[in-house]
Design an enzyme around this catalytic site. Structure first.
Site, PDB file in Angstrom:
ATOM      1  N   PHE A 139       0.853  -1.202   0.000  1.00 12.94           N
ATOM      2  CA  PHE A 139       0.000   0.000   0.000  1.00 12.94           C
ATOM      3  C   PHE A 139       0.888   1.251   0.000  1.00 12.94           C
ATOM      4  O   PHE A 139       0.686   2.167  -0.804  1.00 12.94           O
ATOM      5  CB  PHE A 139      -0.924  -0.038   1.221  1.00 12.94           C
ATOM      6  CG  PHE A 139      -1.722   1.220   1.452  1.00 12.94           C
ATOM      7  CD1 PHE A 139      -2.776   1.568   0.620  1.00 12.94           C
ATOM      8  CD2 PHE A 139      -1.425   2.066   2.524  1.00 12.94           C
ATOM      9  CE1 PHE A 139      -3.524   2.733   0.839  1.00 12.94           C
ATOM     10  CE2 PHE A 139      -2.164   3.220   2.757  1.00 12.94           C
ATOM     11  CZ  PHE A 139      -3.213   3.550   1.904  1.00 12.94           C
ATOM     12  N   TYR A 140       1.899   1.268   0.861  1.00  6.29           N
ATOM     13  CA  TYR A 140       2.752   2.460   0.939  1.00  6.29           C
ATOM     14  C   TYR A 140       3.614   2.620  -0.316  1.00  6.29           C
ATOM     15  O   TYR A 140       3.859   3.736  -0.771  1.00  6.29           O
ATOM     16  CB  TYR A 140       3.617   2.408   2.196  1.00  6.29           C
ATOM     17  CG  TYR A 140       2.802   2.553   3.471  1.00  6.29           C
ATOM     18  CD1 TYR A 140       2.050   3.709   3.700  1.00  6.29           C
ATOM     19  CD2 TYR A 140       2.774   1.553   4.427  1.00  6.29           C
ATOM     20  CE1 TYR A 140       1.289   3.847   4.849  1.00  6.29           C
ATOM     21  CE2 TYR A 140       2.017   1.684   5.585  1.00  6.29           C
ATOM     22  CZ  TYR A 140       1.279   2.839   5.784  1.00  6.29           C
ATOM     23  OH  TYR A 140       0.530   2.975   6.921  1.00  6.29           O
ATOM     24  N   ARG A 141       4.057   1.492  -0.871  1.00  4.11           N
ATOM     25  CA  ARG A 141       4.865   1.594  -2.098  1.00  4.11           C
ATOM     26  C   ARG A 141       4.037   2.184  -3.238  1.00  4.11           C
ATOM     27  O   ARG A 141       4.568   2.872  -4.109  1.00  4.11           O
ATOM     28  CB  ARG A 141       5.394   0.215  -2.484  1.00  4.11           C
ATOM     29  CG  ARG A 141       6.450  -0.262  -1.510  1.00  4.11           C
ATOM     30  CD  ARG A 141       6.965  -1.616  -1.862  1.00  4.11           C
ATOM     31  NE  ARG A 141       7.909  -1.531  -2.956  1.00  4.11           N
ATOM     32  CZ  ARG A 141       8.924  -2.353  -3.110  1.00  4.11           C
ATOM     33  NH1 ARG A 141       9.134  -3.316  -2.235  1.00  4.11           N
ATOM     34  NH2 ARG A 141       9.727  -2.225  -4.129  1.00  4.11           N
TER      35      ARG A 141
END
Ligand SMILES: CC(C)(COP(=O)(O)OP(=O)(O)OC[C@H]1O[C@@H](n2cnc3c(N)ncnc32)[C@H](O)[C@@H]1OP(=O)(O)O)[C@@H](O)C(=O)NCCC(=O)NCCS
Length: 171
Positions: A139-141
């Site tokens: 998700f953060y990537r």
């Protein structure tokens, strides 16, 4: 449906929060208030307008990063000090009834915007996130966070990148 994000207060109902990760649910219910009172972390909660039930949250606190921990390409964009100041998004979670509707993005962008505003007052050269599992790291990537080489669930984004997303922060 309109939403608001505000600092956790006594009037918020956290009892039914269920994001699908028991540690993150338990943290909100039992620890977040204490962390806020002791200034260990600042918890921000997402509610529907007119409701007190918490449907999402994130926490912010300060931290420092050893420059040698970072990939060389990112380290060169930062001040040449051995240790640099950063803001940690320690936890971020959304009730699973609301997954897949863009509210996770809303929480993350609100956190990054708050970090950008704060960095004009107390400097921080980066934002770091601690992903609880590989799916969260993905998700953060998706939002251009870069993993630390030795710790792929810890990810990093330079404040200069964030500031470009929010070029005119309101003080
Ligand atoms: C991670 C979480 C916050 C995502 O919230 P969400 O509301 O389902 O996500 P959104 O609907 O806002 O998705 C926004 C974007 O992220 C993408 N995305 C969502 N989850 C993703 C994942 N696991 N991997 C990659 N991308 C993901 C979506 O495809 C969407 O991209 P798009 O706009 O290009 O289509 C939510 O699933 C959650 O709370 N999970 C449990 C707690 C958790 O794992 N927290 C992570 C921090 S420890």
């Amino acid at each position: 449906m309109k939403h608001r994000i505000e600092i956790l207060g006594k009037g918020h109902d956290r009892s039914a929060f269920d994001c699908g990760v028991p540690e993150l649910d338990a943290y909100l219910r039992t620890q977040a208030g204490q962390d806020a009172r002791r200034f260990a972390a600042a918890p921000y909660v997402l509610c529907e307008q007119g409701q007190t039930r918490v449907i999402g949250y994130y926490t912010l606190s300060t931290m420092s990063i050893d420059l040698v921990e970072l990939p060389q390409t990112l380290a060169t964009r930062l001040p040449r000090y051995p240790v640099i100041p950063a803001i940690l998004i320690g936890r971020l979670a959304l009730d699973r009834r609301f997954h897949g509707q863009g509210l996770g993005e809303h929480l993350l962008l609100d956190a990054l915007h708050r970090c950008a505003r704060q960095a004009h007052v107390v400097a921080a050269a980066a934002v770091v996130v601690e992903a609880m599992h590989d799916k969260a790291a993905h998700f953060y990537r998706h939002y251009d966070f870069t993993p630390f080489p030795d710790s792929p669930r810890r990810l990093f984004i330079p404040m200069q990148t964030i500031i470009k997303l929010f070029p005119k922060p309101n003080q």
